[in-house]
Design an enzyme around this catalytic site. Structure first.
Site, short mmCIF file in Angstrom:
data_model
loop_
_atom_site.label_atom_id
_atom_site.label_comp_id
_atom_site.label_asym_id
_atom_site.label_seq_id
_atom_site.Cartn_x
_atom_site.Cartn_y
_atom_site.Cartn_z
CE1 TYR A 111 0.86 -5.13 -2.53
CE2 TYR A 111 2.02 -6.56 -0.99
CZ TYR A 111 1.99 -5.87 -2.18
OH TYR A 111 3.07 -5.91 -3.01
CG ASP A 183 -0.54 -1.77 4.79
OD1 ASP A 183 -0.20 -0.62 4.45
OD2 ASP A 183 -0.17 -2.80 4.18
C1 LIG Z 1 3.28 -2.62 -1.66
C2 LIG Z 1 2.49 -2.88 -0.46
C3 LIG Z 1 2.98 -3.71 0.57
C4 LIG Z 1 4.30 -4.44 0.47
O1 LIG Z 1 5.38 -3.58 0.48
P1 LIG Z 1 6.79 -3.87 -0.24
O2 LIG Z 1 7.54 -2.62 0.02
O3 LIG Z 1 6.51 -4.16 -1.68
O4 LIG Z 1 7.36 -5.06 0.46
C5 LIG Z 1 2.20 -3.86 1.71
N1 LIG Z 1 1.00 -3.26 1.82
C6 LIG Z 1 0.51 -2.48 0.85
C7 LIG Z 1 -0.84 -1.85 1.03
C8 LIG Z 1 1.22 -2.26 -0.32
O5 LIG Z 1 0.70 -1.50 -1.29
#
Ligand SMILES: *Cc1c(COP(=O)(O)O)cnc(C)c1O
Length: 394
Positions: A111, A183
């Site tokens: 990301y 993630d």
């Molecule tokens: C949106 C996103 C983030 C960041 O999250 P926020 O809530 O916007 O701070 C991190 N990792 C992935 C894969 C995302 O899609």
């Protein structure tokens, strides 16, 4: 009924009931859901005894705690923590587990906001990162150094939907005394549970599928290790990156229907992907749920589904892609993903505009690559909208 026993109940039962035990004690009202506790501070009767453990909302809040318990139950984790955003969760992990001089090995298809955090913020504090194509585990092993502390991956990746072998990477991490952070935003715990595959820490942007309605920003960290939990929790309190009571409530409300939503997102995504695969104006569709995806087999092994996000490439120029997107009436032209409404975007011009064209093309983010987050609307309306927008292209 206590819903703490994680494995005894199915996913949706946990999503609905975990963390929200009904309070039948003397004087309690038997609320079926956990109320929004807006109090910032909690009174005590005795000077040295905080009432039920509560002192001040930054430290602990009953609504936030309910959500943390629920999310931990869904990821099969011992501990859960929730943050004001996904990036606040990431920042807190990095601040609590790393020190100046440490090194991270990260997937090169992360990301964008995570890369910016690593490069522009933590780079200034002498924390270095090596990006590798983590779909090839041997490449990952080659770049581990003596000062490496973390491996950080995302699977499937964004917007190219590459799959990392979480189990194999966890083995490499542990052989080298490193922690693996995954993630899990794109699949949510409904389709993938990285801790069960050997990961040490799972993070989420709960802004996406967990919240599910494009109306609340948030982040979560789920893990099993006692010492790491204590470090991350005390750092979170120290920096104040907590989720507010109202946002905790919205997220609690959203996550109850996660299973229903994910099933429908996936069903619709597969139909739209199949439709586009046969369309003469489309050159390529990338979705791990299609059997022509190069890692379809691995995706099936480590996940129980493929989610609602995929990408496709339109034949023609960037102007054609822009025309197509602007012709859509139902799909919403916007960044982000994971909400009940279908969202669509052009990475080269929108989410990935900050990546150099040459670097973008090298990994496959061409000017006409379009990313879709398929919502849960009626499928015939979604297909009709795409059909008319493609039909109006010259
Ligand atoms: C949106 C996103 C983030 C960041 O999250 P926020 O809530 O916007 O701070 C991190 N990792 C992935 C894969 C995302 O899609």
């Amino acid at each position: 009924m206590t819903i703490e026993t994680k494995k005894r109940y199915g996913f949706s039962t946990r999503a609905i009931r975990s963390g929200e035990e009904i309070d039948f004690r003397e004087g309690a009202t038997g609320d079926v859901i956990v109320p929004i506790h807006l109090a910032t501070t909690f009174a005590r009767e005795k000077v040295n005894i905080p009432t039920a453990g509560y002192e001040y909302t930054r430290l602990l809040n009953p609504t936030r705690k309910a959500l943390e318990t629920k999310l931990a139950a869904l990821e099969n984790a011992k501990y859960g923590l929730t943050f004001s955003s996904g990036l606040a969760a990431e920042t807190t992990i990095l601040l609590s587990l790393l020190k100046s001089g440490d090194h991270i090995v990260a997937f090169d298809d992360l990301y964008g906001g995570t890369k910016r955090l690593f490069n522009q913020i933590f780079g200034e504090y002498n924390i270095s990162v090596t990006y590798v194509d983590a779909t090839d585990v041997s490449r990952l092993e080659e770049v581990i150094q003596t000062h490496t502390k973390l491996i950080w991956i995302e699977s499937p990746s964004n917007p190219l939907l590459k799959i990392c072998d979480i189990r194999a990477i966890a083995t490499v991490a542990h052989e080298n005394n490193l922690l693996l952070v995954v993630d899990n935003t794109f699949l949510s715990p409904y389709f993938q549970k990285p801790l069960d595959l050997g990961a040490d820490i799972v993070i989420h942007s709960s802004t996406k599928y967990i919240g599910g309605h494009s109306d609340v920003l948030g982040g979560a960290v789920l893990l099993n290790d006692d010492a790491n939990y204590e470090r991350i929790q005390s750092l979170q309190i120290a920096v104040g990156a907590v989720l507010s009571p109202f946002d905790s409530y919205l997220t609690l409300r959203g996550v109850k229907t996660l299973a229903l939503r994910m099933e429908q997102h996936q069903k619709n995504a597969l139909e739209v992907a199949n439709y586009l695969s046969k369309h003469p104006k489309v050159s390529k569709v990338i979705y791990p749920g299609l059997d022509n995806h190069p890692q379809h087999k691995l995706a099936n092994e480590q996940s129980s589904g493929h989610g609602g996000v995929f990408s496709f490439e339109l034949k023609g120029t960037v102007a054609d892609a822009e025309n197509f997107l602007e012709n859509l009436k139902l799909f919403v032209l916007a960044e982000s993903l994971g909400g009940v409404e279908s969202l669509i975007e052009l990475p080269a011009v929108m989410t990935h505009a900050s990546v150099e064209k040459e670097d973008r093309e090298k990994v496959g983010i061409t000017d006409t690559l379009i990313r879709v987050s398929v919502g849960i609307e009626d499928i015939k309306d979604l297909i009709q909208d795409i059909e008319q927008a493609l039909g109006s292209l010259k």
